[in-house]
Write an enzyme that holds these catalytic residues in place. Structure first.
Site, PDB file in Angstrom:
ATOM      1  N   GLY A   1       0.324  -5.857   5.395  1.00 15.46           N
ATOM      2  CA  GLY A   1       0.723  -4.580   4.802  1.00 15.46           C
ATOM      3  C   GLY A   1       1.733  -3.871   5.684  1.00 15.46           C
ATOM      4  O   GLY A   1       2.933  -4.182   5.659  1.00 15.46           O
TER       5      GLY A   1
ATOM      6  N   TYR B   1      -6.605  -6.560  14.219  1.00 14.29           N
ATOM      7  CA  TYR B   1      -5.445  -7.365  13.865  1.00 14.29           C
ATOM      8  C   TYR B   1      -5.421  -8.677  14.630  1.00 14.29           C
ATOM      9  O   TYR B   1      -5.737  -8.709  15.815  1.00 14.29           O
ATOM     10  CB  TYR B   1      -4.153  -6.581  14.121  1.00 14.29           C
ATOM     11  CG  TYR B   1      -3.962  -5.529  13.057  1.00 14.29           C
ATOM     12  CD1 TYR B   1      -3.414  -5.864  11.828  1.00 14.29           C
ATOM     13  CD2 TYR B   1      -4.393  -4.229  13.262  1.00 14.29           C
ATOM     14  CE1 TYR B   1      -3.284  -4.918  10.832  1.00 14.29           C
ATOM     15  CE2 TYR B   1      -4.268  -3.279  12.274  1.00 14.29           C
ATOM     16  CZ  TYR B   1      -3.710  -3.633  11.054  1.00 14.29           C
ATOM     17  OH  TYR B   1      -3.595  -2.695  10.060  1.00 14.29           O
TER      18      TYR B   1
ATOM     19  N   ASP C   1       0.831  -1.200   0.000  1.00 22.20           N
ATOM     20  CA  ASP C   1       0.000   0.000   0.000  1.00 22.20           C
ATOM     21  C   ASP C   1       0.872   1.260   0.000  1.00 22.20           C
ATOM     22  O   ASP C   1       0.838   2.067   0.933  1.00 22.20           O
ATOM     23  CB  ASP C   1      -0.936  -0.013   1.216  1.00 22.20           C
ATOM     24  CG  ASP C   1      -1.872  -1.205   1.188  1.00 22.20           C
ATOM     25  OD1 ASP C   1      -2.128  -1.719   0.085  1.00 22.20           O
ATOM     26  OD2 ASP C   1      -2.331  -1.642   2.256  1.00 22.20           O
TER      27      ASP C   1
ATOM     28  N   ASP D   1      -6.592  -5.105  -5.360  1.00 19.71           N
ATOM     29  CA  ASP D   1      -7.635  -5.076  -4.330  1.00 19.71           C
ATOM     30  C   ASP D   1      -8.615  -3.928  -4.591  1.00 19.71           C
ATOM     31  O   ASP D   1      -8.821  -3.068  -3.746  1.00 19.71           O
ATOM     32  CB  ASP D   1      -6.937  -4.925  -2.964  1.00 19.71           C
ATOM     33  CG  ASP D   1      -7.862  -5.204  -1.801  1.00 19.71           C
ATOM     34  OD1 ASP D   1      -9.007  -5.628  -2.048  1.00 19.71           O
ATOM     35  OD2 ASP D   1      -7.432  -4.994  -0.652  1.00 19.71           O
TER      36      ASP D   1
ATOM     37  N   ASP E   1     -19.968  -1.783  -7.325  1.00 23.88           N
ATOM     38  CA  ASP E   1     -21.098  -1.084  -7.945  1.00 23.88           C
ATOM     39  C   ASP E   1     -22.034  -2.092  -8.621  1.00 23.88           C
ATOM     40  O   ASP E   1     -21.859  -3.300  -8.481  1.00 23.88           O
ATOM     41  CB  ASP E   1     -20.545  -0.071  -8.961  1.00 23.88           C
ATOM     42  CG  ASP E   1     -21.388   1.181  -9.005  1.00 23.88           C
ATOM     43  OD1 ASP E   1     -22.614   1.036  -9.176  1.00 23.88           O
ATOM     44  OD2 ASP E   1     -20.832   2.287  -8.872  1.00 23.88           O
TER      45      ASP E   1
ATOM     46  N   HIS F   1      -3.243  -1.500  -4.350  1.00 20.13           N
ATOM     47  CA  HIS F   1      -4.408  -0.624  -4.511  1.00 20.13           C
ATOM     48  C   HIS F   1      -3.937   0.340  -5.579  1.00 20.13           C
ATOM     49  O   HIS F   1      -3.314   1.367  -5.284  1.00 20.13           O
ATOM     50  CB  HIS F   1      -4.718   0.125  -3.218  1.00 20.13           C
ATOM     51  CG  HIS F   1      -5.376  -0.717  -2.186  1.00 20.13           C
ATOM     52  ND1 HIS F   1      -6.666  -1.185  -2.337  1.00 20.13           N
ATOM     53  CD2 HIS F   1      -4.950  -1.184  -0.984  1.00 20.13           C
ATOM     54  CE1 HIS F   1      -6.999  -1.887  -1.274  1.00 20.13           C
ATOM     55  NE2 HIS F   1      -5.972  -1.928  -0.439  1.00 20.13           N
TER      56      HIS F   1
ATOM     57  N   LYS G   1     -11.794  -4.012  -4.917  1.00 17.32           N
ATOM     58  CA  LYS G   1     -13.088  -4.200  -4.226  1.00 17.32           C
ATOM     59  C   LYS G   1     -14.229  -3.569  -5.034  1.00 17.32           C
ATOM     60  O   LYS G   1     -14.939  -2.684  -4.552  1.00 17.32           O
ATOM     61  CB  LYS G   1     -13.065  -3.611  -2.818  1.00 17.32           C
ATOM     62  CG  LYS G   1     -12.066  -4.265  -1.899  1.00 17.32           C
ATOM     63  CD  LYS G   1     -12.246  -3.789  -0.472  1.00 17.32           C
ATOM     64  CE  LYS G   1     -11.169  -4.288   0.431  1.00 17.32           C
ATOM     65  NZ  LYS G   1      -9.859  -3.634   0.231  1.00 17.32           N
TER      66      LYS G   1
HETATM   67  P1  5BU Z   1      -2.418  -3.637   6.804  1.00 15.51           P
HETATM   68  O1  5BU Z   1      -1.474  -2.538   6.678  1.00 15.51           O
HETATM   69  O2  5BU Z   1      -1.783  -5.004   7.132  1.00 15.51           O
HETATM   70  O3  5BU Z   1      -3.565  -3.312   7.738  1.00 15.51           O
HETATM   71  O4  5BU Z   1      -3.045  -3.772   5.329  1.00 15.51           O
HETATM   72  C1  5BU Z   1      -4.140  -4.577   5.049  1.00 15.51           C
HETATM   73  C2  5BU Z   1      -4.533  -4.495   3.606  1.00 15.51           C
HETATM   74  O5  5BU Z   1      -5.639  -5.376   3.401  1.00 15.51           O
HETATM   75  C3  5BU Z   1      -4.992  -3.126   3.147  1.00 15.51           C
HETATM   76  O6  5BU Z   1      -4.608  -2.984   1.807  1.00 15.51           O
HETATM   77  C4  5BU Z   1      -6.498  -3.183   3.219  1.00 15.51           C
HETATM   78  O7  5BU Z   1      -7.101  -2.378   2.233  1.00 15.51           O
HETATM   79  C5  5BU Z   1      -6.775  -4.645   2.959  1.00 15.51           C
HETATM   80  N1  5BU Z   1      -7.958  -5.182   3.634  1.00 15.51           N
HETATM   81  C6  5BU Z   1      -8.137  -5.137   4.995  1.00 15.51           C
HETATM   82  O8  5BU Z   1      -7.297  -4.641   5.727  1.00 15.51           O
HETATM   83  N2  5BU Z   1      -9.262  -5.667   5.527  1.00 15.51           N
HETATM   84  C7  5BU Z   1     -10.228  -6.235   4.790  1.00 15.51           C
HETATM   85  O9  5BU Z   1     -11.220  -6.726   5.327  1.00 15.51           O
HETATM   86  C8  5BU Z   1     -10.004  -6.280   3.394  1.00 15.51           C
HETATM   87  C9  5BU Z   1      -8.869  -5.768   2.858  1.00 15.51           C
HETATM   88 BR1  5BU Z   1     -11.267  -7.064   2.348  1.00 15.51          BR
END
Ligand code: 5BU
Length: 456
Positions: free
Chosen positions: A426, A408, A240, A293, A298, A264, A295
């Site tokens: 991420g 988390y 990201d 991703d 629409d 993204h 998502k």
């Molecule tokens: P993180 O930095 O580990 O929190 O990133 C998580 C990634 O997964 C981030 O790109 C979110 O847009 C994506 N994500 C999420 O966190 N939770 C979800 O339920 C979904 C996608 Br679907």
């Protein structure tokens, strides 16, 4: 035949057991569905049921009664009226306005509450309800349920230190129904197969990547598993980052130890097709898949346009895309998906305050299972074995300074409890001073957790 058994035959006539193809709240698929809701419309049977339940909890001490919403609410209400012990009501979800309380009724912190459930399968939804009630300062020691499906729930709940009693066990009631000729031959066959020891074991056990590969027909699903097995990695890194060079250097750095890189694409400040072709080359050289991703959420035709057109032209490079099912089956039916792109649906998100409820998740899983282009889904719970399960919201530390309202969990929880197949990490990786070292640690922990979970 005892009082209890005679009672069961009476409620059986209300149509509480259905045969077919069902996805249960726990994510487990089932050929039989047991629903006690019709009893709510029969006051005479509700009274009888509450008498049987009260006998089971005669020696328990409790000051409040609460039913797990919704099926157990009328049952708990009747128990409360018959025993004169006050009822409290647990909301399924926050109202979103007013007091935002999850528990309604009159109660004081420290009071002991009896929890009433209708059917126990994995025990997961019951444990979630317990957490919500305990958050209010109430104490739960005892639980009473009508039926144990004998699929591990009772053991899970006992392991957490709660006492639980059930009126009926699935094995014993099926025996009675068979003996009393209440079941058709075909129904007996379905039940025997579903509840056979071997099937029960498979339902509880996690399915290995090799076994999953046989259940998944989509070439991208198979390829992802092949990469995972070859490189011994179930780690997907979520890049990201808003700068294309940083994404390329992360992909180069971690390419050998990941099975997928998630983007993204719409957050990249300097997006260009030359960036995409460089990234694609790295993904081919280092053997990982590119997830976009996006998502899509629409109506079908707009999803189609967003997928194929615009500056990103996602359909020309992504291996896997994510889609919400909020607008129903049509959101994925009209995408005109090339054969070499797989779909991941979002059944449940990891964010705090998410609006996904059990019903939505069940419907999303049903759509996902039926569509051969769907290789898997995102959910924070166990799902049907035929889908690959992807888990975001992963971090070694649950309490994360920069969590931005995401929930988390540790990789061990994802693999061992939820039987996830892939973790998505991420910030836990790209924000680290030593991205390679920490990514390798996530890979190792996740792979070991997967290997351990097959042994369970
Ligand atoms: P993180 O930095 O580990 O929190 O990133 C998580 C990634 O997964 C981030 O790109 C979110 O847009 C994506 N994500 C999420 O966190 N939770 C979800 O339920 C979904 C996608 Br679907």
């Amino acid at each position: 035949m005892g009082k209890k058994e005679r009672f069961f035959l009476k409620i059986y006539n209300l149509g509480i057991i259905k045969f077919g193809n069902f996805t249960l709240k726990s994510g487990i698929s089932s050929s039989i569905y047991i629903d006690f809701r019709p009893i709510a419309s029969r006051p005479d049977l509700l009274i009888k049921l509450s008498e049987l339940l009260l006998q089971e909890v005669l020696y328990y001490k409790f000051e409040l009664i609460c039913g797990v919403p919704y099926a157990a609410v009328p049952i708990a209400t009747t128990l409360s009226i018959r025993s004169k012990i006050p009822l409290i009501i647990k909301r399924k979800e926050n109202k979103g306005y007013g007091t935002e309380r999850m528990i309604e009724g009159i109660y004081k912190k420290g009071q002991n509450c009896l929890l009433v459930e209708d059917v126990i399968t994995s025990g997961d939804s019951l444990l979630k309800t317990i957490v919500d009630i305990e958050k209010e300062g109430l104490i739960i020691k005892n639980i009473i349920s009508i039926l144990d499906r004998e699929q591990g729930g009772i053991e899970n709940i006992k392991k957490m230190g709660y006492k639980i009693k059930t009126l009926f066990r699935i094995g014993e009631i099926l025996k009675i129904l068979e003996e009393k000729h209440f079941l058709k031959k075909q129904e007996i066959h379905i039940i025997r197969l579903y509840f056979s020891k071997k099937n029960r074991k498979t339902l509880q056990k996690r399915i290995s990547y090799e076994e999953k590969r046989k259940k998944i027909f989509h070439p991208i699903g198979k390829r992802l598993i092949d990469i995972t097995l070859k490189k011994k990695t179930n780690l997907i890194v979520s890049a990201d980052l808003v700068n294309s060079k940083k994404i390329l250097s992360l992909a180069n750095l971690l390419g050998d130890i990941i099975c997928g890189l998630k983007l993204h694409v719409d957050i990249i400040n300097d997006f260009s097709h030359s960036f995409i072709s460089s990234l694609k080359n790295i993904s081919i050289k280092k053997n990982f898949l590119l997830f976009e991703d996006r998502k899509f959420c629409d109506v079908g035709y707009t999803n189609y346009l967003q997928f194929h057109y615009g500056i990103h032209k996602i359909s020309s490079w992504a291996d896997i895309i994510t889609v919400h099912l909020i607008s129903g089956n049509s959101s994925i039916q009209n995408l005109n998906l090339p054969e070499n792109i797989g779909l991941i649906t979002i059944s449940e998100m990891s964010s705090i305050g998410k609006l996904f409820d059990d019903n939505y998740i069940r419907k999303a899983l049903n759509i996902s299972i039926k569509n051969p282009k769907v290789i898997g889904t995102v959910a924070q719970r166990r799902v049907d074995n035929r889908l690959l399960l992807f888990t975001p919201g992963i971090n070694f530390s649950k309490i994360n300074k920069n969590n931005f309202n995401n929930t988390y969990i540790h990789p061990n929880t994802a693999f061992e409890k939820n039987k996830s197949d892939f973790i998505i990490v991420g910030k836990g990786i790209y924000n680290s001073h030593n991205q390679k070292k920490i990514a390798e640690k996530y890979r190792k922990v996740a792979w070991t957790a997967y290997e351990n979970s097959i042994k369970i």
